[in-house]
Structures are given as C-alpha cells and as structure tokens.
Design a protein around this motif. Structure first.
Motif, mmCIF file in Angstrom:
data_model
loop_
_atom_site.group_PDB
_atom_site.id
_atom_site.type_symbol
_atom_site.label_atom_id
_atom_site.label_comp_id
_atom_site.label_asym_id
_atom_site.label_seq_id
_atom_site.Cartn_x
_atom_site.Cartn_y
_atom_site.Cartn_z
ATOM 1 N N ALA A 57 0.621 -0.951 -0.114
ATOM 2 C CA ALA A 57 -0.064 0.141 -0.251
ATOM 3 C C ALA A 57 1.040 1.236 -0.251
ATOM 4 N N GLN A 58 1.874 1.474 0.852
ATOM 5 C CA GLN A 58 2.490 2.276 1.053
ATOM 6 C C GLN A 58 3.445 2.398 -0.439
ATOM 7 N N HIS A 59 3.588 1.386 -0.999
ATOM 8 C CA HIS A 59 4.222 2.394 -2.452
ATOM 9 C C HIS A 59 3.682 2.415 -3.545
ATOM 10 N N THR A 60 2.438 1.044 -3.775
ATOM 11 C CA THR A 60 1.255 1.069 -4.391
ATOM 12 C C THR A 60 -0.090 2.486 -4.715
ATOM 13 N N GLY A 61 -0.178 1.869 -3.446
ATOM 14 C CA GLY A 61 -1.179 3.019 -3.350
ATOM 15 C C GLY A 61 -2.646 1.711 -3.211
ATOM 16 N N ALA A 62 -2.298 0.983 -3.341
ATOM 17 C CA ALA A 62 -3.667 -0.067 -3.550
ATOM 18 C C ALA A 62 -3.959 -1.176 -2.109
ATOM 19 N N HIS A 63 -4.890 -1.333 -1.675
ATOM 20 C CA HIS A 63 -4.898 -2.572 -0.359
ATOM 21 C C HIS A 63 -5.343 -3.369 -0.559
ATOM 22 N N PHE A 64 -4.615 -4.681 -0.069
ATOM 23 C CA PHE A 64 -5.172 -6.083 -0.344
ATOM 24 C C PHE A 64 -4.866 -6.301 0.550
ATOM 25 N N ASP A 65 -5.647 -7.387 0.994
ATOM 26 C CA ASP A 65 -5.855 -8.547 1.460
ATOM 27 C C ASP A 65 -6.124 -9.638 1.648
ATOM 28 N N VAL A 66 -5.801 -10.396 0.599
ATOM 29 C CA VAL A 66 -5.841 -11.341 0.651
ATOM 30 C C VAL A 66 -3.715 -12.314 -0.624
ATOM 31 N N ALA A 67 -3.960 -12.820 0.122
ATOM 32 C CA ALA A 67 -2.836 -13.600 -0.865
ATOM 33 C C ALA A 67 -2.730 -15.051 -1.032
ATOM 34 N N ALA A 68 -1.931 -15.316 -2.095
ATOM 35 C CA ALA A 68 -2.171 -16.840 -1.922
ATOM 36 C C ALA A 68 -0.624 -17.413 -2.804
ATOM 37 N N ALA A 69 -0.194 -17.823 -1.873
ATOM 38 C CA ALA A 69 1.365 -18.724 -2.735
ATOM 39 C C ALA A 69 1.242 -19.971 -2.878
ATOM 40 N N VAL A 70 2.368 -20.618 -4.474
ATOM 41 C CA VAL A 70 2.355 -21.461 -4.484
ATOM 42 C C VAL A 70 3.700 -22.073 -4.930
ATOM 43 N N GLU A 71 3.870 -23.321 -4.602
ATOM 44 C CA GLU A 71 5.654 -23.060 -4.474
ATOM 45 C C GLU A 71 5.757 -24.261 -5.652
ATOM 46 N N GLN A 72 6.856 -24.390 -6.738
ATOM 47 C CA GLN A 72 7.273 -25.409 -7.811
ATOM 48 C C GLN A 72 8.285 -25.597 -8.081
ATOM 49 N N GLY A 73 9.358 -26.632 -7.431
ATOM 50 C CA GLY A 73 10.579 -26.904 -7.335
ATOM 51 C C GLY A 73 11.108 -25.462 -7.386
ATOM 52 N N ASP A 74 11.640 -24.631 -7.850
ATOM 53 C CA ASP A 74 13.145 -23.720 -7.040
ATOM 54 C C ASP A 74 11.714 -22.987 -7.430
ATOM 55 N N THR A 75 10.963 -22.324 -7.925
ATOM 56 C CA THR A 75 9.995 -21.714 -8.276
ATOM 57 C C THR A 75 8.626 -20.761 -6.630
ATOM 58 N N HIS A 76 8.683 -19.892 -6.206
ATOM 59 C CA HIS A 76 8.022 -19.469 -5.646
ATOM 60 C C HIS A 76 6.929 -18.328 -6.497
ATOM 61 N N THR A 77 5.629 -18.493 -5.713
ATOM 62 C CA THR A 77 4.816 -17.386 -6.617
ATOM 63 C C THR A 77 3.981 -16.958 -5.196
ATOM 64 N N CYS A 78 3.700 -15.724 -5.659
ATOM 65 C CA CYS A 78 2.895 -15.133 -4.544
ATOM 66 C C CYS A 78 1.705 -13.962 -5.274
ATOM 67 N N VAL A 79 0.434 -14.293 -5.496
ATOM 68 C CA VAL A 79 -0.164 -13.598 -5.889
ATOM 69 C C VAL A 79 -1.203 -13.121 -4.591
ATOM 70 N N VAL A 80 -1.743 -11.297 -4.617
ATOM 71 C CA VAL A 80 -2.080 -10.508 -3.964
ATOM 72 C C VAL A 80 -2.864 -9.863 -4.473
ATOM 73 N N ARG A 81 -4.699 -9.816 -3.848
ATOM 74 C CA ARG A 81 -5.831 -9.180 -4.335
ATOM 75 C C ARG A 81 -6.207 -8.638 -3.105
ATOM 76 N N ALA A 82 -7.430 -7.827 -3.572
ATOM 77 C CA ALA A 82 -8.360 -7.180 -2.670
ATOM 78 C C ALA A 82 -9.460 -8.037 -3.039
ATOM 79 N N GLU A 83 -9.693 -8.312 -1.334
ATOM 80 C CA GLU A 83 -11.438 -10.003 -1.591
ATOM 81 C C GLU A 83 -12.467 -9.609 -2.470
ATOM 82 N N ALA A 84 -12.559 -7.852 -2.726
ATOM 83 C CA ALA A 84 -13.779 -7.318 -2.698
ATOM 84 C C ALA A 84 -13.761 -6.942 -4.698
ATOM 85 N N ALA A 85 -12.572 -7.810 -4.827
ATOM 86 C CA ALA A 85 -12.083 -7.225 -6.258
ATOM 87 C C ALA A 85 -11.002 -8.398 -7.179
#
Length: 184
Positions: A57-85
């Motif tokens: 939020a400090q860097h982008t001005g966007a407020h997120f409240d949901v995060a999901a992660a997945v790991e496959q081998g040596d790759t780590h991924t995270c997706v964040v979004r707002a619950e409402a959109a």
C-alpha cells in the motif's frame, strides 16, 4: 398519609419483592459478528513471505487483503489482491538461477523493455498489453545479487488509462527495491 397512598405503597413493595424472587426469563441474543482480523500476506508462505500488505500500500497506493502462494521446484510465487475485486492484482515470482548478467540481458530481458538501475545486478521494466477481461499491466524483472531471478507483475482492471500504468511501473520498481529475496 391516605389509605389509598398506603395501599399503593404496600402493593408496590409486594410486587417488587415478588419480582426479585423469580428469575428473569433468559433471552437469547444473536452471536456477535466476529471482528475482522488482518492477516499478513506472509502467512500464506512461499514468495508471500517477502510481501507485506502495508508495504504494498505504501509503494503502490493499493490496499490488498488476500494472498495466495504456490511453490513448484525452485520457483516461488505469490499473488495478492483485494477480497472485493479480482483486479488489480500483484504477482511476485522468485526462481533460483545460475544465470549471470550477460545471460539475463541476452535471454531474459524482453525486447523493448526499459533498463532499470539500482535494482539487483541487472533489471528491466516493461508495459504489458491488455488481455481478455484484464486491462494493461506492467512488469519489473531483476537478477538479484544472490542468484535469484525475480519478477513483479501488476495487472490493472479493464479500462485503466495507459498513463496510470506508466505511473505504476515506477511504483513497482520502488517496491522491488524494498524486497529482500534472500529471505526466501
């Protein structure tokens, strides 16, 4: 004191003491709504351990409240979004790599991307076209100093002005500089 006043006083006393002797009937109340608890993005694990909703939020001005992660081998991924959109959406991907700066420049750096200074060993940023129901986006990619390839991708809602996407590119670069991929 009149007879009538004494009678009312006695009747009141009898009623009051009679009411005290019996228990009041129990009235069931609905359960209170649980208080919302803000959960840190890091609690999702994976690359989400590197992200913090407040920092985003400090860097982008966007407020997120949901995060999901997945790991496959040596790759780590995270997706964040707002619950409402569904959009905007921020995706962080970190992969262990043995690539060097010349390999990054030759094999990873997208054609037409803008080079970014003071981010890892070598870095870029590029605009992404709108796709499907999503609007335009921006991606920042870098070769971190500890042998990790990282990308931050921002996907805008449909109808977002391309000028806003360009502003977001600078904000994502700042967010990328704040991330420490060694903590993964």
């Amino acid at each position: 004191m009149s007879v009538r006043a004494r009678t009312l006083l006695v009747a009141s006393a009898v009623l009051l003491t009679a009411g005290c002797a019996a228990e009041a009937p129990q009235v069931a109340l609905p359960a209170a709504e649980p208080a919302p608890v803000e959960v840190a993005a890091a609690s999702s694990g994976g690359a989400c351990r590197l992200l913090d909703f407040g920092a985003i939020a400090q860097h982008t001005g966007a407020h997120f409240d949901v995060a999901a992660a997945v790991e496959q081998g040596d790759t780590h991924t995270c997706v964040v979004r707002a619950e409402a959109a569904l959009l905007p959406e921020l995706t962080l991907t970190v992969t262990d790599t043995s690539i060097d700066t010349s390999g990054f420049t030759q094999d990873v750096l997208p054609r037409g991307a803008t080079k970014v200074s003071k981010l890892g060993k070598v870095a870029y940023r590029q605009k992404l076209p709108k796709t499907g129901k999503a609007g335009p986006g921006v991606e920042v990619g870098w070769l971190a100093t500890e042998g990790r390839l990282a990308t931050l991708r921002w996907t805008c809602p449909a109808g977002t002005d391309p000028a806003e996407t360009e502003k977001m590119a600078g904000k994502l670069v700042d967010l990328a500089r704040a991330l420490d991929t060694r903590q993964l």
